[in-house]
Design a protein around this motif. Structure first.
Motif, PDB file in Angstrom:
ATOM      1  N   MET A   1       5.786 -12.116  20.496  1.00 35.54           N
ATOM      2  CA  MET A   1       6.857 -11.763  19.597  1.00 35.54           C
ATOM      3  C   MET A   1       6.343 -11.843  18.165  1.00 35.54           C
ATOM      4  SD  MET A   1      10.622 -13.497  19.140  1.00 35.54           S
ATOM      5  CE  MET A   1      11.098 -13.002  20.762  1.00 35.54           C
ATOM      6  N   GLU A   2       6.732 -10.884  17.332  1.00 38.74           N
ATOM      7  CA  GLU A   2       6.306 -10.849  15.944  1.00 38.74           C
ATOM      8  C   GLU A   2       7.004 -11.948  15.142  1.00 38.74           C
ATOM      9  OE1 GLU A   2       6.086  -7.791  12.142  1.00 38.74           O
ATOM     10  OE2 GLU A   2       7.420  -7.335  13.795  1.00 38.74           O
ATOM     11  N   ILE A   3       6.246 -12.594  14.258  1.00 35.60           N
ATOM     12  CA  ILE A   3       6.802 -13.587  13.340  1.00 35.60           C
ATOM     13  C   ILE A   3       7.000 -12.904  11.997  1.00 35.60           C
ATOM     14  CG2 ILE A   3       6.414 -15.770  12.139  1.00 35.60           C
ATOM     15  CD1 ILE A   3       4.590 -16.582  14.459  1.00 35.60           C
ATOM     16  N   VAL A   4       8.210 -12.945  11.471  1.00 32.98           N
ATOM     17  CA  VAL A   4       8.459 -12.350  10.160  1.00 32.98           C
ATOM     18  C   VAL A   4       8.257 -13.398   9.085  1.00 32.98           C
ATOM     19  CG1 VAL A   4      10.028 -10.589  11.025  1.00 32.98           C
ATOM     20  CG2 VAL A   4      10.941 -12.782  10.327  1.00 32.98           C
ATOM     21  N   GLY A   5       7.982 -12.938   7.873  1.00 34.08           N
ATOM     22  CA  GLY A   5       7.819 -13.853   6.753  1.00 34.08           C
ATOM     23  C   GLY A   5       6.389 -14.317   6.529  1.00 34.08           C
ATOM     24  N   LEU A   6       5.442 -13.792   7.312  1.00 35.00           N
ATOM     25  CA  LEU A   6       4.046 -14.165   7.103  1.00 35.00           C
ATOM     26  C   LEU A   6       3.462 -13.365   5.943  1.00 35.00           C
ATOM     27  CD1 LEU A   6       2.760 -14.411  10.782  1.00 35.00           C
ATOM     28  CD2 LEU A   6       3.572 -16.236   9.278  1.00 35.00           C
ATOM     29  N   GLY A   7       2.403 -13.885   5.347  1.00 33.19           N
ATOM     30  CA  GLY A   7       1.827 -13.260   4.172  1.00 33.19           C
ATOM     31  C   GLY A   7       0.947 -12.064   4.473  1.00 33.19           C
ATOM     32  N   PHE A   8       0.497 -11.426   3.389  1.00 40.86           N
ATOM     33  CA  PHE A   8      -0.409 -10.287   3.492  1.00 40.86           C
ATOM     34  C   PHE A   8      -1.804 -10.776   3.839  1.00 40.86           C
ATOM     35  CE2 PHE A   8       2.262  -8.267  -0.077  1.00 40.86           C
ATOM     36  CZ  PHE A   8       3.091  -7.625   0.828  1.00 40.86           C
ATOM     37  N   HIS A   9      -2.486 -10.034   4.690  1.00 38.61           N
ATOM     38  CA  HIS A   9      -3.910 -10.247   4.932  1.00 38.61           C
ATOM     39  C   HIS A   9      -4.698  -9.417   3.916  1.00 38.61           C
ATOM     40  CE1 HIS A   9      -2.332 -11.514   8.860  1.00 38.61           C
ATOM     41  NE2 HIS A   9      -3.414 -12.288   8.894  1.00 38.61           N
ATOM     42  N   TYR A  10      -5.947  -9.749   3.750  1.00 32.54           N
ATOM     43  CA  TYR A  10      -6.816  -9.045   2.807  1.00 32.54           C
ATOM     44  C   TYR A  10      -6.757  -7.531   3.017  1.00 32.54           C
ATOM     45  CZ  TYR A  10     -11.064  -7.127   0.833  1.00 32.54           C
ATOM     46  OH  TYR A  10     -11.946  -6.338   0.143  1.00 32.54           O
ATOM     47  N   GLU A  11      -6.804  -7.090   4.256  1.00 30.11           N
ATOM     48  CA  GLU A  11      -6.830  -5.658   4.548  1.00 30.11           C
ATOM     49  C   GLU A  11      -5.531  -4.947   4.139  1.00 30.11           C
ATOM     50  OE1 GLU A  11      -9.189  -7.585   7.999  1.00 30.11           O
ATOM     51  OE2 GLU A  11      -7.601  -8.142   6.609  1.00 30.11           O
ATOM     52  N   GLU A  12      -4.470  -5.691   3.920  1.00 30.08           N
ATOM     53  CA  GLU A  12      -3.170  -5.101   3.597  1.00 30.08           C
ATOM     54  C   GLU A  12      -2.908  -4.978   2.091  1.00 30.08           C
ATOM     55  OE1 GLU A  12      -0.580  -6.606   7.373  1.00 30.08           O
ATOM     56  OE2 GLU A  12      -1.191  -8.136   5.900  1.00 30.08           O
ATOM     57  N   VAL A  13      -3.871  -5.406   1.267  1.00 31.38           N
ATOM     58  CA  VAL A  13      -3.675  -5.357  -0.179  1.00 31.38           C
ATOM     59  C   VAL A  13      -4.850  -4.651  -0.874  1.00 31.38           C
ATOM     60  CG1 VAL A  13      -2.023  -7.233  -0.472  1.00 31.38           C
ATOM     61  CG2 VAL A  13      -4.431  -7.790  -0.274  1.00 31.38           C
ATOM     62  N   PRO A  14      -4.987  -3.341  -0.644  1.00 31.49           N
ATOM     63  CA  PRO A  14      -6.053  -2.598  -1.317  1.00 31.49           C
ATOM     64  C   PRO A  14      -5.747  -2.438  -2.802  1.00 31.49           C
ATOM     65  CG  PRO A  14      -4.612  -1.081  -0.180  1.00 31.49           C
ATOM     66  CD  PRO A  14      -4.153  -2.484   0.199  1.00 31.49           C
ATOM     67  N   VAL A  15      -6.777  -2.179  -3.575  1.00 36.70           N
ATOM     68  CA  VAL A  15      -6.608  -1.925  -5.005  1.00 36.70           C
ATOM     69  C   VAL A  15      -5.604  -0.791  -5.175  1.00 36.70           C
ATOM     70  CG1 VAL A  15      -7.770  -1.111  -7.097  1.00 36.70           C
ATOM     71  CG2 VAL A  15      -8.891  -2.795  -5.625  1.00 36.70           C
ATOM     72  N   GLY A  16      -4.658  -1.000  -6.074  1.00 37.37           N
ATOM     73  CA  GLY A  16      -3.636  -0.008  -6.354  1.00 37.37           C
ATOM     74  C   GLY A  16      -2.303  -0.283  -5.664  1.00 37.37           C
ATOM     75  N   ARG A  17      -2.291  -1.148  -4.654  1.00 40.90           N
ATOM     76  CA  ARG A  17      -1.012  -1.443  -3.991  1.00 40.90           C
ATOM     77  C   ARG A  17      -0.093  -2.152  -4.983  1.00 40.90           C
ATOM     78  NH1 ARG A  17       0.678  -4.410   1.671  1.00 40.90           N
ATOM     79  NH2 ARG A  17       2.900  -4.112   1.324  1.00 40.90           N
ATOM     80  N   LYS A  18       1.188  -1.764  -4.960  1.00 42.30           N
ATOM     81  CA  LYS A  18       2.188  -2.371  -5.842  1.00 42.30           C
ATOM     82  C   LYS A  18       3.344  -2.871  -4.996  1.00 42.30           C
ATOM     83  CE  LYS A  18       1.184   0.645  -9.748  1.00 42.30           C
ATOM     84  NZ  LYS A  18       1.732   1.612 -10.701  1.00 42.30           N
ATOM     85  N   PHE A  19       3.944  -3.968  -5.434  1.00 37.84           N
ATOM     86  CA  PHE A  19       5.139  -4.488  -4.777  1.00 37.84           C
ATOM     87  C   PHE A  19       5.908  -5.349  -5.758  1.00 37.84           C
ATOM     88  CE2 PHE A  19       1.503  -7.137  -3.729  1.00 37.84           C
ATOM     89  CZ  PHE A  19       1.932  -8.415  -4.025  1.00 37.84           C
ATOM     90  N   GLN A  20       7.159  -5.636  -5.392  1.00 38.66           N
ATOM     91  CA  GLN A  20       8.052  -6.424  -6.241  1.00 38.66           C
ATOM     92  C   GLN A  20       8.731  -7.485  -5.390  1.00 38.66           C
ATOM     93  OE1 GLN A  20      10.809  -4.133  -8.679  1.00 38.66           O
ATOM     94  NE2 GLN A  20      12.443  -5.568  -8.168  1.00 38.66           N
ATOM     95  N   THR A  21       8.948  -8.658  -5.990  1.00 36.84           N
ATOM     96  CA  THR A  21       9.644  -9.738  -5.297  1.00 36.84           C
ATOM     97  C   THR A  21      11.157  -9.586  -5.473  1.00 36.84           C
ATOM     98  OG1 THR A  21       9.758 -11.246  -7.187  1.00 36.84           O
ATOM     99  CG2 THR A  21       7.748 -11.334  -5.818  1.00 36.84           C
ATOM    100  N   ILE A  22      11.891 -10.428  -4.774  1.00 33.37           N
ATOM    101  CA  ILE A  22      13.315 -10.549  -5.025  1.00 33.37           C
ATOM    102  C   ILE A  22      13.503 -11.303  -6.340  1.00 33.37           C
ATOM    103  CG2 ILE A  22      13.914 -10.493  -2.571  1.00 33.37           C
ATOM    104  CD1 ILE A  22      14.286 -13.574  -2.742  1.00 33.37           C
ATOM    105  N   GLY A  23      14.733 -11.392  -6.806  1.00 36.70           N
ATOM    106  CA  GLY A  23      15.011 -12.071  -8.064  1.00 36.70           C
ATOM    107  C   GLY A  23      15.369 -13.539  -7.881  1.00 36.70           C
ATOM    108  N   ARG A  24      15.339 -14.265  -8.988  1.00 36.51           N
ATOM    109  CA  ARG A  24      15.680 -15.693  -9.018  1.00 36.51           C
ATOM    110  C   ARG A  24      16.269 -15.986 -10.387  1.00 36.51           C
ATOM    111  NH1 ARG A  24      16.448 -20.832  -9.575  1.00 36.51           N
ATOM    112  NH2 ARG A  24      15.335 -22.369  -8.356  1.00 36.51           N
ATOM    113  N   THR A  25      17.499 -16.512 -10.417  1.00 38.17           N
ATOM    114  CA  THR A  25      18.124 -16.885 -11.673  1.00 38.17           C
ATOM    115  C   THR A  25      17.711 -18.300 -12.050  1.00 38.17           C
ATOM    116  OG1 THR A  25      19.996 -15.433 -11.244  1.00 38.17           O
ATOM    117  CG2 THR A  25      20.329 -17.164 -12.881  1.00 38.17           C
TER     118      THR A  25
END
Length: 159
Positions: A1-25
């Motif tokens: 079964m897949e576990i959600v919430g795990l981090g990115f592996h090296y292969e999943e973050v090539p140069v140029g990849r962009k992403f944004q987090t959720i917000g926090r007040t």
């Protein structure tokens, strides 16, 4: 079964990849707890009357270290669980104050990715912009992290 919430592996973050987090007040209680926990009992953070009469900054200002720490928390929750091995260094610049009641999120772009000589490890540098609810960049920083590879045998072969 897949576990959600795990981090990115090296292969999943090539140069140029962009992403944004959720917000926090950031709340007044967050600021109070942070300055008490760290000993940052500087007048700018503890004396609201001083801020009204003496400071160029008006309002309940947050330490930049708190803002950066919250940004790292947002990133750890979403990108580094079980895959982040080390935080190696960074450059950090504060561009504008952050106040109690401000909501921040982090926008990241991968600007460097390379394997290490040690198998199963990669180095990834991102350019992180901490953005407030008005769309203003309040802090930028460029952490270099060591990440786990999906392929445990993957390594740099040239010197």
């Amino acid at each position: 079964m897949e576990i959600v919430g795990l981090g990115f592996h090296y292969e999943e973050v090539p140069v140029g990849r962009k992403f944004q987090t959720i917000g926090r007040t950031i709340t007044d209680a967050d600021i109070t707890n942070f300055i008490n926990a760290t000993g940052m009992v500087e007048t700018m953070f503890t004396d609201l009357e001083y801020l009204k009469t003496e400071s160029d900054i008006k309002g309940r200002v947050s330490p930049g270290a708190l803002v950066y720490s919250f940004a790292e928390g947002l990133l750890v929750q979403s990108t580094m669980q079980h895959t982040g091995f080390a935080f190696l260094n960074m450059e950090l610049n504060v561009h504008a104050p952050t106040f109690a009641g401000d909501t921040i999120h982090v926008e990241c772009e991968v600007i460097e990715a390379r394997l290490t000589r040690r198998p199963g490890r990669g180095l990834v540098r991102t350019r992180n912009e901490i953005i407030n609810q008005k769309g203003e960049t309040v802090i930028t920083y460029t952490p270099l992290r060591m990440l786990k590879c999906k392929d445990p045998k993957l390594q740099r072969t040239e010197d």
